[in-house]
Design a protein around this motif. Structure first.
Motif, PDB file in Angstrom:
ATOM      1  N   GLU A  53      -5.615   6.874   4.591  1.00 42.10           N
ATOM      2  CA  GLU A  53      -4.582   6.138   5.321  1.00 42.10           C
ATOM      3  C   GLU A  53      -5.217   5.143   6.282  1.00 42.10           C
ATOM      4  OE1 GLU A  53      -1.332   6.059   4.793  1.00 42.10           O
ATOM      5  OE2 GLU A  53      -1.743   7.380   3.093  1.00 42.10           O
ATOM      6  N   LYS A  56      -6.290   2.304   4.228  1.00 42.15           N
ATOM      7  CA  LYS A  56      -5.115   1.571   3.757  1.00 42.15           C
ATOM      8  C   LYS A  56      -4.598   0.629   4.838  1.00 42.15           C
ATOM      9  CE  LYS A  56      -0.516   2.364   1.747  1.00 42.15           C
ATOM     10  NZ  LYS A  56       0.450   3.410   1.307  1.00 42.15           N
ATOM     11  N   ASN A  57      -4.642   1.086   6.074  1.00 40.52           N
ATOM     12  CA  ASN A  57      -4.154   0.270   7.194  1.00 40.52           C
ATOM     13  C   ASN A  57      -5.172  -0.780   7.633  1.00 40.52           C
ATOM     14  OD1 ASN A  57      -1.724   1.709   7.314  1.00 40.52           O
ATOM     15  ND2 ASN A  57      -2.635   3.284   8.635  1.00 40.52           N
ATOM     16  N   PRO A  59      -8.092  -2.187   5.517  1.00 37.41           N
ATOM     17  CA  PRO A  59      -8.916  -2.175   4.293  1.00 37.41           C
ATOM     18  C   PRO A  59     -10.189  -2.992   4.427  1.00 37.41           C
ATOM     19  CG  PRO A  59      -7.064  -3.677   4.036  1.00 37.41           C
ATOM     20  CD  PRO A  59      -6.857  -2.965   5.342  1.00 37.41           C
ATOM     21  N   GLU A  61     -13.115  -5.549   2.799  1.00 38.77           N
ATOM     22  CA  GLU A  61     -13.002  -6.709   1.914  1.00 38.77           C
ATOM     23  C   GLU A  61     -13.624  -6.409   0.551  1.00 38.77           C
ATOM     24  OE1 GLU A  61     -13.813 -10.598   4.100  1.00 38.77           O
ATOM     25  OE2 GLU A  61     -14.424  -9.100   5.589  1.00 38.77           O
ATOM     26  N   GLU A  78      -5.023   1.526  -5.254  1.00 34.52           N
ATOM     27  CA  GLU A  78      -4.050   0.980  -4.307  1.00 34.52           C
ATOM     28  C   GLU A  78      -4.691  -0.078  -3.424  1.00 34.52           C
ATOM     29  OE1 GLU A  78      -2.298   4.183  -2.150  1.00 34.52           O
ATOM     30  OE2 GLU A  78      -1.477   5.161  -3.940  1.00 34.52           O
ATOM     31  N   LEU A  79      -5.926   0.167  -3.000  1.00 34.35           N
ATOM     32  CA  LEU A  79      -6.638  -0.827  -2.204  1.00 34.35           C
ATOM     33  C   LEU A  79      -6.909  -2.079  -3.029  1.00 34.35           C
ATOM     34  CD1 LEU A  79      -9.219   1.397  -0.263  1.00 34.35           C
ATOM     35  CD2 LEU A  79      -7.222   0.237   0.673  1.00 34.35           C
ATOM     36  N   GLU A  80      -7.278  -1.877  -4.282  1.00 38.48           N
ATOM     37  CA  GLU A  80      -7.535  -3.014  -5.168  1.00 38.48           C
ATOM     38  C   GLU A  80      -6.280  -3.872  -5.322  1.00 38.48           C
ATOM     39  OE1 GLU A  80      -9.492  -3.661  -9.575  1.00 38.48           O
ATOM     40  OE2 GLU A  80      -7.963  -2.100  -9.317  1.00 38.48           O
ATOM     41  N   GLN A  81      -5.141  -3.215  -5.495  1.00 42.62           N
ATOM     42  CA  GLN A  81      -3.878  -3.933  -5.661  1.00 42.62           C
ATOM     43  C   GLN A  81      -3.478  -4.698  -4.405  1.00 42.62           C
ATOM     44  OE1 GLN A  81      -1.339  -0.732  -6.911  1.00 42.62           O
ATOM     45  NE2 GLN A  81      -2.304  -0.585  -8.938  1.00 42.62           N
ATOM     46  N   SER A  82      -4.001  -4.245  -3.259  1.00 43.93           N
ATOM     47  CA  SER A  82      -3.700  -4.943  -2.010  1.00 43.93           C
ATOM     48  C   SER A  82      -4.645  -6.119  -1.772  1.00 43.93           C
ATOM     49  CB  SER A  82      -3.774  -3.974  -0.828  1.00 43.93           C
ATOM     50  OG  SER A  82      -5.120  -3.613  -0.547  1.00 43.93           O
ATOM     51  N   GLY A  83      -5.627  -6.316  -2.668  1.00 42.89           N
ATOM     52  CA  GLY A  83      -6.521  -7.459  -2.566  1.00 42.89           C
ATOM     53  C   GLY A  83      -7.977  -7.134  -2.313  1.00 42.89           C
ATOM     54  N   VAL A  84      -8.335  -5.849  -2.215  1.00 46.25           N
ATOM     55  CA  VAL A  84      -9.725  -5.463  -1.984  1.00 46.25           C
ATOM     56  C   VAL A  84     -10.531  -5.684  -3.263  1.00 46.25           C
ATOM     57  CG1 VAL A  84     -11.291  -3.566  -1.417  1.00 46.25           C
ATOM     58  CG2 VAL A  84      -9.089  -3.765  -0.240  1.00 46.25           C
TER      59      VAL A  84
END
Length: 236
Positions: A53, A56-57, A59, A61, A78-84
């Motif tokens: 968590e 997630k809050n 992340p 780069e 999930e991190l990858e989908q957020s742009g990581v």
């Protein structure tokens, strides 16, 4: 501003007799990243799960990892989908699971031993052996070697049945029967594929009766390139 990077070690269970080797690979990677001016944090898979968590809050780069278990890869996805930026991509790591890898390798027409994916429960072993002769290898159908018995050379249907029962009792639902091919065991590592390949090395695996069968190093490199592309791996 320094690039924030997170490195995640391989699960110790997945590095039998190679725990320190795999840990060293990631630590040296982190040192190289730090030398490039990155701010690198290293975590064991269990630590990352406890802090998921937090990551997630806030992340990173870039995330580079050697972990393999699905429960670890899910929050990384999930991190990858957020742009990581992830290396390797979680889907590529999942593609190295044998039950996913075999169809991908087969579709890419890479020379590969005859293999059959079977269920560990309720399997007609005699039928499964109709296309693969004994002795043959029996391997757990998901991740690679984690303990003694995950990969065995079976010389009879009874030995295969014993392995399947053991897999089933451990919650492993699939196994792979694979044709035995005489030859030397080599390990290889690579970065990039084809014209983009930056580095490739191979060496003989230790603790074997080495015969040094002749082979083409170029064919080995090209074959691994094709396999890496099929699985989506950037580093292997």
């Amino acid at each position: 501003m320094m690039i924030r990077s997170l490195g995640i070690f391989r699960e110790k269970l997945h590095s039998p007799e190679r725990e320190s080797d795999d840990e060293t690979i990631l630590r040296l990677t982190a040192e190289s990243c730090s030398a490039l001016g990155m701010n690198v944090v290293l975590r064991w898979p269990e630590e990352f799960l406890n802090e998921k968590e937090l990551w997630k809050n806030s992340p990173p780069e870039i995330l580079f990892m050697m972990c393999e278990q699905e429960k670890i890869l899910e929050p990384i996805q999930e991190l990858e989908q957020s742009g990581v930026r992830t290396v390797n991509k979680p889907i590529a790591v999942l593609n190295t699971y044998r039950d996913r890898m075999l169809p991908l390798v087969k579709s890419s027409q890479i020379p590969f031993p005859e293999s059959e994916i079977i269920w560990t429960r309720g399997m007609d072993i005699r039928r499964a052996l109709s296309s693969i002769s004994l002795p043959c290898w029996i391997k757990r159908g998901d991740v690679h070697n984690t303990q003694k018995g995950d990969v065995s050379l079976a010389r009879s249907a009874e030995e295969i049945e014993k392995c399947l029962i053991s897999f089933d009792q451990r919650g492993i639902q699939k196994a792979v029967l694979q044709k035995n091919i005489r030859g030397d065991l080599v390990k290889f590592y690579g970065i990039g594929c084809g014209p983009e390949r930056e580095w490739f090395r191979w060496f003989y695996h230790k603790n074997q009766d080495l015969k040094k069968f002749p082979f083409s190093e170029m064919a080995l490199a090209n074959g691994t390139d094709t396999a890496a592309r099929a699985l989506g791996l950037e580093i292997y």
